[in-house]
Design an enzyme around this catalytic site. Structure first.
Site, PDB file in Angstrom:
ATOM      1  CG  ASP A 188      -7.844   8.680   1.130  1.00  0.00           C
ATOM      2  OD1 ASP A 188      -7.710   8.254   2.294  1.00  0.00           O
ATOM      3  OD2 ASP A 188      -8.609   8.142   0.305  1.00  0.00           O
TER       4      ASP A 188
ATOM      5  CG  ASN B 195     -15.042   1.972   4.129  1.00  0.00           C
ATOM      6  OD1 ASN B 195     -16.209   2.274   4.345  1.00  0.00           O
ATOM      7  ND2 ASN B 195     -14.679   1.254   3.084  1.00  0.00           N
TER       8      ASN B 195
ATOM      9  CG  PHE C 208      -5.387  -3.581   6.982  1.00  0.00           C
ATOM     10  CD1 PHE C 208      -4.801  -3.363   5.749  1.00  0.00           C
ATOM     11  CD2 PHE C 208      -4.908  -4.602   7.785  1.00  0.00           C
ATOM     12  CE1 PHE C 208      -3.758  -4.167   5.312  1.00  0.00           C
ATOM     13  CE2 PHE C 208      -3.864  -5.398   7.360  1.00  0.00           C
ATOM     14  CZ  PHE C 208      -3.292  -5.177   6.126  1.00  0.00           C
TER      15      PHE C 208
ATOM     16  CG  HIS D 242      -7.164   4.365   1.025  1.00  0.00           C
ATOM     17  ND1 HIS D 242      -8.065   5.397   1.160  1.00  0.00           N
ATOM     18  CD2 HIS D 242      -7.802   3.272   1.521  1.00  0.00           C
ATOM     19  CE1 HIS D 242      -9.184   4.949   1.698  1.00  0.00           C
ATOM     20  NE2 HIS D 242      -9.049   3.666   1.936  1.00  0.00           N
TER      21      HIS D 242
ATOM     22  CE1 TYR E 139      -3.829  -2.291   0.268  1.00  0.00           C
ATOM     23  CE2 TYR E 139      -2.519  -3.371   1.958  1.00  0.00           C
ATOM     24  CZ  TYR E 139      -3.594  -3.370   1.094  1.00  0.00           C
ATOM     25  OH  TYR E 139      -4.433  -4.449   1.045  1.00  0.00           O
TER      26      TYR E 139
ATOM     27  CG  ASN F 134     -12.272  -0.925   5.767  1.00  0.00           C
ATOM     28  OD1 ASN F 134     -11.936   0.131   5.239  1.00  0.00           O
ATOM     29  ND2 ASN F 134     -12.729  -1.930   5.063  1.00  0.00           N
TER      30      ASN F 134
END
Length: 192
Positions: A91, A112, A64, A19, A14, A66
């Protein structure tokens, strides 16, 4: 005491994605203010520094996106940081690429990470530093867009964008949310 939280996803997969711009801004702030982010607590990497006279914990949740609230909620409780002293860098699809804006409170706007923070913090009254990533030009799925790497023409402007996000956080802590909004929300997007 403040919590300065960058939202993102852990792991090399990532890195340098849209993100993770919140992670990137926290890295800049930690570097500027002598925080190593070496401590591992609250399912996060964190380090303490000072922005001017204001103490701050710089936090990168490792849960993560979420589940960001699983990290930020316990950290805020442990350090007894009221929700209005939590600054979250994230973001934002609804802002054009290169834009940085400050907002206090509000909903999650479909993000999220924010959704989980709103759910797990005592109120949604935390400060948001919104970093514009824009929307895809074509029919690309939103999830794949935010998890993809920057286009080459954007990638070379991202360091300046991340620096602006860090500058904005410093303003929030130095002069307060209202003055920071007055200063930064009118700035034009970073462009060639």
């Amino acid at each position: 005491m403040h919590l300065v939280v960058g939202l993102g996803n852990p792991g090399a997969r990532y890195e340098r994605t849209r993100h993770n711009v919140g992670f990137d801004a926290v890295d800049v702030l930690a570097d500027r203010h002598g925080a190593s982010l070496a401590e591992k607590r609250f399912k996060a990497r964190l380090g303490k520094g000072f922005i001017g006279s204001e103490a701050a914990w710089f936090i990168k949740p490792q849960t993560f996106m979420n589940l960001s609230g699983d990290s930020v909620g316990p950290a805020a409780g442990f350090y007894r940081v009221p929700v209005e002293r939590i600054v979250v860098i994230h973001d934002d699809l609804d802002l054009p690429f290169g834009t940085v804006k400050v907002k206090s409170g509000g909903g999650h706007g479909g993000h999220n990470g924010l959704r989980d923070l709103v759910k797990k913090l005592p109120s949604p009254g935390f400060v948001r530093v919104r970093v514009g990533i824009g929307r895809p030009d074509g029919p690309q799925d939103t999830a794949s867009w935010v998890l993809s790497r920057w286009r080459p023409e954007q990638a070379r402007l991202v360091p300046e964008l991340v620096e602006r996000a860090a500058d904005t956080v410093e303003s929030v802590l130095a002069v307060g949310v209202t003055d920071a909004m007055n200063r930064w929300n009118g700035e034009p997007p970073i462009q060639d």
